[in-house]
Scaffold this active site. Structure first.
Site, PDB file in Angstrom:
ATOM      1  N   GLY A  41     -20.466  64.850  19.972  1.00 59.87           N
ATOM      2  CA  GLY A  41     -20.922  65.766  21.011  1.00 59.87           C
ATOM      3  C   GLY A  41     -19.787  66.682  21.433  1.00 59.87           C
ATOM      4  O   GLY A  41     -19.071  66.400  22.397  1.00 59.87           O
ATOM      5  N   SER A  47     -14.473  68.387  26.347  1.00 57.19           N
ATOM      6  CA  SER A  47     -13.859  67.060  26.143  1.00 57.19           C
ATOM      7  C   SER A  47     -12.810  67.117  25.035  1.00 57.19           C
ATOM      8  O   SER A  47     -11.833  66.364  25.059  1.00 57.19           O
ATOM      9  CB  SER A  47     -14.923  66.006  25.822  1.00 57.19           C
ATOM     10  OG  SER A  47     -15.793  66.464  24.812  1.00 57.19           O
ATOM     11  N   ASP A 135     -20.877  60.931  23.312  1.00 60.90           N
ATOM     12  CA  ASP A 135     -21.380  61.884  24.312  1.00 60.90           C
ATOM     13  C   ASP A 135     -22.332  62.859  23.610  1.00 60.90           C
ATOM     14  O   ASP A 135     -22.300  64.047  23.836  1.00 60.90           O
ATOM     15  CB  ASP A 135     -20.197  62.632  24.950  1.00 60.90           C
ATOM     16  CG  ASP A 135     -20.612  63.441  26.164  1.00 60.90           C
ATOM     17  OD1 ASP A 135     -21.631  63.100  26.796  1.00 60.90           O
ATOM     18  OD2 ASP A 135     -19.913  64.424  26.472  1.00 60.90           O
ATOM     19  N   HIS A 138     -29.040  62.461  24.103  1.00 61.06           N
ATOM     20  CA  HIS A 138     -29.354  61.446  25.107  1.00 61.06           C
ATOM     21  C   HIS A 138     -30.703  60.770  24.882  1.00 61.06           C
ATOM     22  O   HIS A 138     -31.167  60.035  25.743  1.00 61.06           O
ATOM     23  CB  HIS A 138     -29.298  62.062  26.506  1.00 61.06           C
ATOM     24  CG  HIS A 138     -27.893  62.288  26.982  1.00 61.06           C
ATOM     25  ND1 HIS A 138     -26.915  62.760  26.144  1.00 61.06           N
ATOM     26  CD2 HIS A 138     -27.287  62.085  28.174  1.00 61.06           C
ATOM     27  CE1 HIS A 138     -25.780  62.847  26.823  1.00 61.06           C
ATOM     28  NE2 HIS A 138     -25.980  62.444  28.045  1.00 61.06           N
ATOM     29  N   HIS A 163     -20.220  58.183  27.647  1.00 56.19           N
ATOM     30  CA  HIS A 163     -20.441  59.070  28.792  1.00 56.19           C
ATOM     31  C   HIS A 163     -21.880  58.981  29.285  1.00 56.19           C
ATOM     32  O   HIS A 163     -22.781  58.577  28.554  1.00 56.19           O
ATOM     33  CB  HIS A 163     -20.121  60.526  28.424  1.00 56.19           C
ATOM     34  CG  HIS A 163     -19.904  61.381  29.630  1.00 56.19           C
ATOM     35  ND1 HIS A 163     -20.438  62.641  29.771  1.00 56.19           N
ATOM     36  CD2 HIS A 163     -19.207  61.132  30.776  1.00 56.19           C
ATOM     37  CE1 HIS A 163     -20.064  63.139  30.935  1.00 56.19           C
ATOM     38  NE2 HIS A 163     -19.326  62.251  31.570  1.00 56.19           N
ATOM     39  N   ASP A 164     -22.083  59.344  30.554  1.00 58.48           N
ATOM     40  CA  ASP A 164     -23.411  59.417  31.178  1.00 58.48           C
ATOM     41  C   ASP A 164     -24.063  58.041  31.297  1.00 58.48           C
ATOM     42  O   ASP A 164     -25.269  57.893  31.078  1.00 58.48           O
ATOM     43  CB  ASP A 164     -24.309  60.405  30.419  1.00 58.48           C
ATOM     44  CG  ASP A 164     -23.691  61.789  30.338  1.00 58.48           C
ATOM     45  OD1 ASP A 164     -23.337  62.339  31.391  1.00 58.48           O
ATOM     46  OD2 ASP A 164     -23.533  62.310  29.213  1.00 58.48           O
TER      47      ASP A 164
HETATM   48 MG    MG Z   1     -22.065  63.783  28.694  1.00 54.45          MG
END
Ligand code: MG
Length: 215
Positions: A41, A47, A135, A138, A163-164
């Site tokens: 990602g 990032s 990341d 989703h 992440h998330d």
């Molecule tokens: Mg994220």
């Protein structure tokens, strides 16, 4: 992180708060001695600034995987669509923005863009990694594939960053939390929490208290 790169993070589109980016950077500086860094990602390179500067600091490299066609939520009409990230034929294309970010950061020597679906790369990957940052998409299918494809490529003692991760469903989607729970069940040990970022360590061989089910 040097001041120039920190300023650049403020000008780069993305979804990683500074405190989380800095936690990721610190973990990568430590884990970078175990092997290369890899993220799933890339988006516009936010990032990659934190991870790429860690790679530079320890003489390593960051592989940054993204098909650059945007996740589900980046498509036209969706919540996180950015009309500036569209190519000549109307498709999402984040690669030009990513390359501009890495060029402005002068990190091209340490950040290697890999333009592909992560599962395709994972199938052919052979090098043990110091840190993997998940990341990507989703959806449950994407999160499952990223975990199944990459967790097993970490060197013993390597860091799995996700992440998330939202323990409360009201705060965000389930899939990153589901793979975080799976990692714990597989014997990964939580090292740090910063916002929705979770940093887990893959146990050194023979030191896991649980049977290893890492693919
Ligand atoms: Mg994220």
């Amino acid at each position: 992180m040097d001041e120039r790169l920190l300023r650049l993070t403020e000008q780069t589109p993305g979804f990683l708060p500074a405190a989380e980016g800095l936690a990721l950077h610190r973990a990568a500086v430590t884990a970078g001695s175990l092997g290369p860094l890899l993220e799933i990602g890339s988006y516009c390179g936010l990032s990659a600034l934190y991870l790429g500067s860690a790679a530079r600091a320890v003489g390593s490299v960051l592989f940054s995987i993204d098909h650059h066609r945007g996740s589900e939520e980046h498509q036209p009409g969706e919540a996180y669509h950015d009309p500036q990230l569209i190519d000549a034929v109307g498709r999402v294309d984040t690669l030009p923005a990513f390359r501009r970010t890495i060029e402005r950061a002068q990190l091209e020597q340490w950040v290697v863009p890999v333009v592909a679906a992560s599962a395709v790369v994972a199938r052919h990957w052979r090098t043990p990694l110091g840190l993997v940052f998940i990341d990507g998409g989703h959806s449950q299918d994407s999160a499952d594939a990223d975990y199944a494809g990459w967790a097993g490529h970490l060197a013993p003692g390597g860091v799995l960053a996700i992440h998330d991760v939202f323990p409360n469903p009201d705060d965000g989607g389930r899939p990153p939390y589901v793979i975080y729970e799976r990692a714990l069940a597989d014997g990964f040990v939580e090292q740090a929490v910063e916002g929705s970022l979770r940093l887990l360590r893959r146990p050194a061989r023979g030191r896991s208290r649980r049977p290893q089910r890492i693919p």
